[in-house]
Scaffold this active site. Structure first.
Site, PDB file in Angstrom:
ATOM      1  N   GLU A  85      -5.613   5.597   1.452  1.00 13.81           N
ATOM      2  CA  GLU A  85      -6.030   4.200   1.247  1.00 13.81           C
ATOM      3  C   GLU A  85      -4.986   3.321   1.919  1.00 13.81           C
ATOM      4  O   GLU A  85      -3.795   3.420   1.594  1.00 13.81           O
ATOM      5  CB  GLU A  85      -6.125   3.846  -0.240  1.00 13.81           C
ATOM      6  CG  GLU A  85      -6.616   2.412  -0.457  1.00 13.81           C
ATOM      7  CD  GLU A  85      -6.566   1.908  -1.906  1.00 13.81           C
ATOM      8  OE1 GLU A  85      -7.208   0.885  -2.191  1.00 13.81           O
ATOM      9  OE2 GLU A  85      -5.862   2.524  -2.729  1.00 13.81           O
ATOM     10  N   GLU A 128       1.067   1.359   1.644  1.00 14.18           N
ATOM     11  CA  GLU A 128       1.246  -0.061   1.338  1.00 14.18           C
ATOM     12  C   GLU A 128       2.437  -0.600   2.127  1.00 14.18           C
ATOM     13  O   GLU A 128       3.461   0.058   2.242  1.00 14.18           O
ATOM     14  CB  GLU A 128       1.451  -0.187  -0.197  1.00 14.18           C
ATOM     15  CG  GLU A 128       1.789  -1.535  -0.742  1.00 14.18           C
ATOM     16  CD  GLU A 128       0.829  -2.672  -0.361  1.00 14.18           C
ATOM     17  OE1 GLU A 128      -0.379  -2.563  -0.594  1.00 14.18           O
ATOM     18  OE2 GLU A 128       1.324  -3.674   0.178  1.00 14.18           O
ATOM     19  N   ASP A 160      -6.662  -7.935   2.923  1.00 14.85           N
ATOM     20  CA  ASP A 160      -6.405  -9.373   3.094  1.00 14.85           C
ATOM     21  C   ASP A 160      -7.382  -9.921   4.144  1.00 14.85           C
ATOM     22  O   ASP A 160      -7.504  -9.356   5.231  1.00 14.85           O
ATOM     23  CB  ASP A 160      -4.958  -9.590   3.541  1.00 14.85           C
ATOM     24  CG  ASP A 160      -3.960  -9.141   2.478  1.00 14.85           C
ATOM     25  OD1 ASP A 160      -4.278  -9.276   1.275  1.00 14.85           O
ATOM     26  OD2 ASP A 160      -2.878  -8.637   2.834  1.00 14.85           O
ATOM     27  N   THR A 166     -11.030  -1.037  -8.036  1.00 18.53           N
ATOM     28  CA  THR A 166      -9.655  -1.389  -7.686  1.00 18.53           C
ATOM     29  C   THR A 166      -9.253  -2.583  -8.572  1.00 18.53           C
ATOM     30  O   THR A 166     -10.107  -3.163  -9.250  1.00 18.53           O
ATOM     31  CB  THR A 166      -9.563  -1.806  -6.198  1.00 18.53           C
ATOM     32  OG1 THR A 166     -10.011  -3.158  -6.071  1.00 18.53           O
ATOM     33  CG2 THR A 166     -10.386  -0.913  -5.297  1.00 18.53           C
ATOM     34  N   TYR A 169      -8.402  -5.604  -7.592  1.00 20.73           N
ATOM     35  CA  TYR A 169      -9.084  -6.811  -7.110  1.00 20.73           C
ATOM     36  C   TYR A 169     -10.565  -6.789  -7.454  1.00 20.73           C
ATOM     37  O   TYR A 169     -11.142  -7.802  -7.818  1.00 20.73           O
ATOM     38  CB  TYR A 169      -8.876  -6.958  -5.591  1.00 20.73           C
ATOM     39  CG  TYR A 169      -7.641  -7.735  -5.255  1.00 20.73           C
ATOM     40  CD1 TYR A 169      -6.382  -7.231  -5.574  1.00 20.73           C
ATOM     41  CD2 TYR A 169      -7.706  -8.978  -4.639  1.00 20.73           C
ATOM     42  CE1 TYR A 169      -5.227  -7.937  -5.275  1.00 20.73           C
ATOM     43  CE2 TYR A 169      -6.558  -9.687  -4.337  1.00 20.73           C
ATOM     44  CZ  TYR A 169      -5.329  -9.177  -4.653  1.00 20.73           C
ATOM     45  OH  TYR A 169      -4.192  -9.879  -4.358  1.00 20.73           O
TER      46      TYR A 169
HETATM   47  N1  SAM Z   1      -6.461  -2.401  -2.475  1.00 22.50           N
HETATM   48  C1  SAM Z   1      -5.950  -3.164  -3.585  1.00 22.50           C
HETATM   49  C2  SAM Z   1      -7.088  -3.663  -4.440  1.00 22.50           C
HETATM   50  O1  SAM Z   1      -8.237  -3.596  -3.998  1.00 22.50           O
HETATM   51  O2  SAM Z   1      -6.835  -4.103  -5.561  1.00 22.50           O
HETATM   52  C3  SAM Z   1      -5.057  -4.313  -3.094  1.00 22.50           C
HETATM   53  C4  SAM Z   1      -5.745  -5.418  -2.362  1.00 22.50           C
HETATM   54  S1  SAM Z   1      -4.597  -6.643  -1.725  1.00 22.50           S
HETATM   55  C5  SAM Z   1      -5.606  -8.017  -1.453  1.00 22.50           C
HETATM   56  C6  SAM Z   1      -4.296  -6.073  -0.076  1.00 22.50           C
HETATM   57  C7  SAM Z   1      -3.079  -5.165   0.039  1.00 22.50           C
HETATM   58  O3  SAM Z   1      -2.993  -4.665   1.361  1.00 22.50           O
HETATM   59  C8  SAM Z   1      -1.771  -5.899  -0.248  1.00 22.50           C
HETATM   60  O4  SAM Z   1      -1.034  -5.192  -1.226  1.00 22.50           O
HETATM   61  C9  SAM Z   1      -1.068  -5.901   1.112  1.00 22.50           C
HETATM   62  O5  SAM Z   1       0.341  -5.850   1.002  1.00 22.50           O
HETATM   63  C10 SAM Z   1      -1.641  -4.642   1.764  1.00 22.50           C
HETATM   64  N2  SAM Z   1      -1.592  -4.673   3.234  1.00 22.50           N
HETATM   65  C11 SAM Z   1      -1.895  -5.709   4.038  1.00 22.50           C
HETATM   66  N3  SAM Z   1      -1.726  -5.392   5.320  1.00 22.50           N
HETATM   67  C12 SAM Z   1      -1.305  -4.089   5.341  1.00 22.50           C
HETATM   68  C13 SAM Z   1      -0.950  -3.200   6.371  1.00 22.50           C
HETATM   69  N4  SAM Z   1      -0.989  -3.570   7.660  1.00 22.50           N
HETATM   70  N5  SAM Z   1      -0.559  -1.948   6.042  1.00 22.50           N
HETATM   71  C14 SAM Z   1      -0.502  -1.560   4.737  1.00 22.50           C
HETATM   72  N6  SAM Z   1      -0.813  -2.374   3.706  1.00 22.50           N
HETATM   73  C15 SAM Z   1      -1.224  -3.628   4.005  1.00 22.50           C
END
Ligand code: SAM
Length: 212
Positions: A44, A69, A118, A192, A194
């Site tokens: 993931e 992450e 994001d 998840t 979110y």
């Molecule tokens: N997947 C989780 C959920 O659905 O609850 C977290 C969603 S959160 C909006 C997006 C996550 O993606 C954040 O923790 C962010 O730090 C991570 N993220 C963003 N760009 C990333 C990248 N290039 N590589 C790894 N993680 C990344």
């Protein structure tokens, strides 16, 4: 999601080298050595606080899971949550999804999950979206032949963009759901953090499954 730095985070990560990797290059082509059993690896990208990957690993012991992450404090929270139980088929990697070809050998991964990535709504930030073509190229390289990507989001704009981006890349869709929670696909759904938050507010959850 930006999370304030927590002073305990680096210490927790350092204390658990058996569960989390900070320098992924060392395991390129050898990730299965970090698990009890050699079996297909599912990752993931953007795992957040780990709810999805922890529950997937518990539900599917026949696969190995890696939560990836980019934020250290966030992955430390995921690690802390995972340590509450013994989950031998779960590992974490502190890394940027854009660099995964440095950490995984071609074909080493069997499936990629992207959850509530994001949205980066401004056009000038398109390259940061985890479904932008450069990310798709990375996933294609590390995935097995015809490897699958599963993507869920509450964000209509990002979902529409992702359909367009994956289609333009030449991927084949296996399924598209505009209201996951009111569909048959929801039967095996693992939420998840979110997803839980947004669906509680009554927002529909979008999902797609596609392969290269
Ligand atoms: N997947 C989780 C959920 O659905 O609850 C977290 C969603 S959160 C909006 C997006 C996550 O993606 C954040 O923790 C962010 O730090 C991570 N993220 C963003 N760009 C990333 C990248 N290039 N590589 C790894 N993680 C990344």
């Amino acid at each position: 999601m930006r999370v304030r730095n927590k002073p305990w985070a680096p210490e927790l990560i350092e204390a658990h080298p058996e569960k989390i990797v900070e320098k992924g290059q060392a395991f390129k082509g050898q990730w299965n050595q970090r698990f009890e059993k050699e079996q297909p690896i599912f990752i993931e990208v953007g795992t957040g606080k780990g709810q999805f990957i922890i529950n997937m690993a518990k539900k599917y012991p026949q696969y190995n899971f890696i939560g990836i992450e980019i934020q250290k404090t966030v992955i430390a929270i995921a690690l802390k949550n995972a340590l509450e139980e013994e989950i031998p088929n779960l590992q974490f990697l502190y890394a940027d999804g854009a660099e995964l070809t440095d950490y995984f050998e071609d074909g080493e991964v069997s499936k990629v999950f992207l959850n509530f990535s994001d949205p980066w709504p401004k056009t000038r930030h398109e390259k940061r979206r985890l479904t932008f073509k450069t990310f798709l190229k990375v996933y294609e390289q590390i995935l097995v032949k015809n490897g699958e990507v599963e993507f869920k989001t509450d964000n209509q704009g990002l979902f529409e963009y992702s359909l367009y981006s994956l289609n333009n890349y030449g991927m084949t869709f296996e399924g598209v759901w505009l209201d996951l929670h009111n569909s048959e696909e929801n039967e095996d759904n693992i939420e998840t953090e979110y997803e839980h938050k947004f669906s509680a507010k009554g927002q529909p959850i979008y999902k797609l499954k596609a392969h290269f």
